[in-house]
Design a protein around this motif. Structure first.
Motif, PDB file in Angstrom:
ATOM      1  N   VAL A 397       0.829  -1.200   0.000  1.00 37.29           N
ATOM      2  CA  VAL A 397       0.000   0.000   0.000  1.00 37.29           C
ATOM      3  C   VAL A 397       0.868   1.256   0.000  1.00 37.29           C
ATOM      4  N   ASP A 398       1.989   1.253   0.749  1.00 35.33           N
ATOM      5  CA  ASP A 398       2.891   2.407   0.732  1.00 35.33           C
ATOM      6  C   ASP A 398       3.434   2.648  -0.668  1.00 35.33           C
ATOM      7  N   ASN A 399       3.796   1.565  -1.366  1.00 34.67           N
ATOM      8  CA  ASN A 399       4.293   1.720  -2.738  1.00 34.67           C
ATOM      9  C   ASN A 399       3.219   2.313  -3.639  1.00 34.67           C
ATOM     10  N   ALA A 400       1.961   1.840  -3.481  1.00 37.99           N
ATOM     11  CA  ALA A 400       0.871   2.393  -4.289  1.00 37.99           C
ATOM     12  C   ALA A 400       0.595   3.852  -3.931  1.00 37.99           C
ATOM     13  N   GLN A 401       0.634   4.202  -2.645  1.00 40.21           N
ATOM     14  CA  GLN A 401       0.413   5.586  -2.229  1.00 40.21           C
ATOM     15  C   GLN A 401       1.493   6.509  -2.778  1.00 40.21           C
ATOM     16  N   ARG A 402       2.701   5.991  -2.952  1.00 39.69           N
ATOM     17  CA  ARG A 402       3.817   6.813  -3.408  1.00 39.69           C
ATOM     18  C   ARG A 402       3.638   7.240  -4.859  1.00 39.69           C
ATOM     19  N   TYR A 403       2.970   6.414  -5.673  1.00 37.64           N
ATOM     20  CA  TYR A 403       2.894   6.694  -7.104  1.00 37.64           C
ATOM     21  C   TYR A 403       1.475   6.907  -7.609  1.00 37.64           C
ATOM     22  N   ALA A 404       0.440   6.628  -6.826  1.00 33.69           N
ATOM     23  CA  ALA A 404      -0.934   6.729  -7.310  1.00 33.69           C
ATOM     24  C   ALA A 404      -1.318   8.184  -7.572  1.00 33.69           C
ATOM     25  N   THR A 405      -2.253   8.339  -8.513  1.00 33.59           N
ATOM     26  CA  THR A 405      -2.770   9.671  -8.826  1.00 33.59           C
ATOM     27  C   THR A 405      -4.043   9.968  -8.044  1.00 33.59           C
ATOM     28  N   SER A 406      -4.985   9.020  -8.081  1.00 28.17           N
ATOM     29  CA  SER A 406      -6.254   9.273  -7.384  1.00 28.17           C
ATOM     30  C   SER A 406      -6.896   8.006  -6.826  1.00 28.17           C
ATOM     31  N   ARG A 407      -6.259   6.850  -7.035  1.00 23.24           N
ATOM     32  CA  ARG A 407      -6.931   5.609  -6.634  1.00 23.24           C
ATOM     33  C   ARG A 407      -5.907   4.593  -6.159  1.00 23.24           C
ATOM     34  N   VAL A 408      -6.222   3.971  -5.030  1.00 22.00           N
ATOM     35  CA  VAL A 408      -5.484   2.816  -4.517  1.00 22.00           C
ATOM     36  C   VAL A 408      -6.512   1.779  -4.100  1.00 22.00           C
ATOM     37  N   LYS A 409      -6.388   0.573  -4.653  1.00 23.87           N
ATOM     38  CA  LYS A 409      -7.397  -0.456  -4.418  1.00 23.87           C
ATOM     39  C   LYS A 409      -6.731  -1.710  -3.880  1.00 23.87           C
ATOM     40  N   VAL A 410      -7.323  -2.295  -2.827  1.00 26.43           N
ATOM     41  CA  VAL A 410      -6.841  -3.543  -2.219  1.00 26.43           C
ATOM     42  C   VAL A 410      -7.941  -4.581  -2.354  1.00 26.43           C
TER      43      VAL A 410
END
Length: 497
Positions: A397-410
């Protein structure tokens, strides 16, 4: 029974001590041991075969001699039962036959058992006129009970020879009653041929077996030496390889046998060692670089604070110093975790419900830049470590938060015997050529941006190691937009099912 075992115990102990002493005389090298073993086996096999051959040969020859004596005795018995026996029996085989009457007197015999008169002596020289004339010898006239057999047609009688007392004979005795009254027929087959055959065979074996054993020993020694020559070359090459020569490789013979496969395995091991050494050196260099940067920045901030003791600048300087200190602390924690994962230290495992565990971990993330959307299936149970599985989700999730624009999905789903965790974002994504490289330690696809966001390039490497320690996998898979990281873990109880 117990007393008997007690009496046997000292003997067994002495035998064990003797065997231990004999072990010192066993050769140490593989070549010598192989030669010794082959020679011992061949010696035992040929020795046993030779003894068996001599026994079988002796038995067959004795049986042949006995059969010959039985056959000759049977013919004489058949003849004696019908008519009077002639004094001299016609020889019809290799057996000697003599017949005795009820008083033990000879009745008939084969010619080889009879004494014939000697040849007439040479005529004496005529005496001189004054020499006396020697008296003529008076022949001895045997009586009727002197054991002589009369010749037919009035010839001089015959007497049984000493051959019937030869001990190296196979003697058969039969009884018959015929025109001559009760008779005893003896047939003897000589065992001289048996002895001669045994002596000849024994001599041949005594010469041939040692020669064959020596030949086997020489061939085994040579063949074993040639077979082990590549092994010695491999050993010598490995002995010369040091930590600075991991690029060297052992020679691979072109035989395609076990030695060739051993050489290939050794080279593969050297490949892994060289790769591990390169990764270790690269890891040390990267870790030193990563640690040097925040330490240098922290030192600069402290030097500025000392050079400009302005209380208005201290809050900003202290905030920057605290941020760099936290970065150092996180990096040190990541390095310690990687060291622990590399050492494969055992950790406590338990039955975990990933649905509840991940829900709690996501609920605790209140300061995320982008809210996380979660779809967690029920019944996702695994055997694992609570802290490590939480760290796996946190790193993804940290990796996704670092590069996401508007969406992170688990997403957490069940696929047969696997529990599948998928974390995706709508960021720039991961190029297909870099989907494996992102899991290497201290790897950044966008170095400048990663440093700005505080990443050290260890999060995905740690996540993959954590998945591997739980018997699972972690991979970067294609996605329409952004990045898509998928972890697959074995479901609890899947092996029992």
């Amino acid at each position: 029974m117990v007393d008997r075992l007690r009496r046997l115990r000292p003997r067994l102990l002495r035998l064990l001590r003797l065997l231990r002493r004999l072990r010192r005389f066993v050769p140490r090298s593989v070549r010598a041991r192989a030669t010794f073993a082959a020679t011992a086996v061949v010696t035992l096999a040929l020795g046993g075969s030779s003894v068996a051959l001599l026994a079988v040969l002796h038995t067959n020859l004795l049986r042949t001699a006995r059969d010959s004596a039985v056959e000759q005795a049977g013919k004489v018995v058949e003849l004696a039962s019908r008519e009077h026996l002639p004094p001299v029996l016609s020889p019809r085989g290799g057996a000697s036959v003599w017949v005795l009457d009820a008083d033990g007197k000879p009745v008939a015999a084969t010619p080889d058992l009879l004494f014939r008169p000697l040849a007439a002596p040479p005529a004496p020289k005529l005496p001189g006129p004054h020499a006396p004339v020697p008296p003529a010898p008076v022949p001895h006239a045997p009586g009727p009970d002197n054991g002589l057999l009369p010749y037919p047609s009035g010839e001089p009688p015959l007497m049984l020879g000493p051959r019937i007392h030869d001990r190296r004979q196979q003697v058969i005795t039969l009884s018959v009653t015929g025109p001559d009254g009760p008779l005893t027929v003896h047939a003897a087959a000589s065992l001289r041929d048996v002895d001669a055959a045994g002596d000849t065979t024994g001599t041949a074996l005594a010469v041939g077996v040692p020669v064959l054993v020596l030949l086997v020993a020489a061939v085994t020694w040579r063949v074993t030496g040639r077979a082990l020559r590549p092994v010695e070359a491999i050993r010598a090459e490995v002995a010369e390889i040091t930590g600075h020569d991991l690029h060297r490789r052992v020679p691979v013979p072109h035989t395609g046998d076990e030695v060739a496969r051993l050489a290939v395995t050794v080279n593969a091991t050297l490949d892994r060692l060289e790769d591990a050494g390169l990764r270790q050196r690269r890891f040390i260099a990267d870790a030193s670089h990563e640690l040097r940067s925040p330490i240098a920045v922290l030192r600069t901030q402290l030097e500025v604070a000392l050079a400009h003791p302005d209380p208005e600048l201290w809050p900003e300087l202290l905030a920057d110093a605290l941020e760099d200190t936290v970065r150092l602390q996180d990096l040190a924690a990541d390095l310690l975790l990687l060291a622990r994962l590399d050492a494969a230290d055992p950790v406590a495992v338990e039955l975990l419900d990933l649905t509840a565990l991940f829900a709690d971990a996501l609920a605790a993330r209140t300061a995320d830049r982008i809210p996380v959307t979660a779809q967690l299936a029920e019944g996702a149970q695994v055997l694992g470590n609570r802290t490590w599985l939480t760290r796996l989700l946190t790193n993804l999730v940290d990796n996704a938060q670092r590069y996401a624009t508007s969406r992170v999905k688990v997403q957490l789903a069940l696929q047969g015997p696997l529990v599948v965790l998928e974390v995706s974002d709508d960021g720039p994504g991961i190029p297909a050529a870099d989907r494996e490289r992102v899991f290497e330690r201290f790897t950044r696809l966008d170095d400048a941006r990663s440093r700005e966001l505080g990443g050290a390039g260890l999060g995905l490497a740690i996540a993959r190691d954590l998945a591997g320690h739980h018997g699972g996998t972690l991979s970067a898979e294609p996605a329409r937009t952004g990045a898509r990281l998928v972890a697959r873990l074995p479901k609890a109880g899947a092996e029992q099912d």
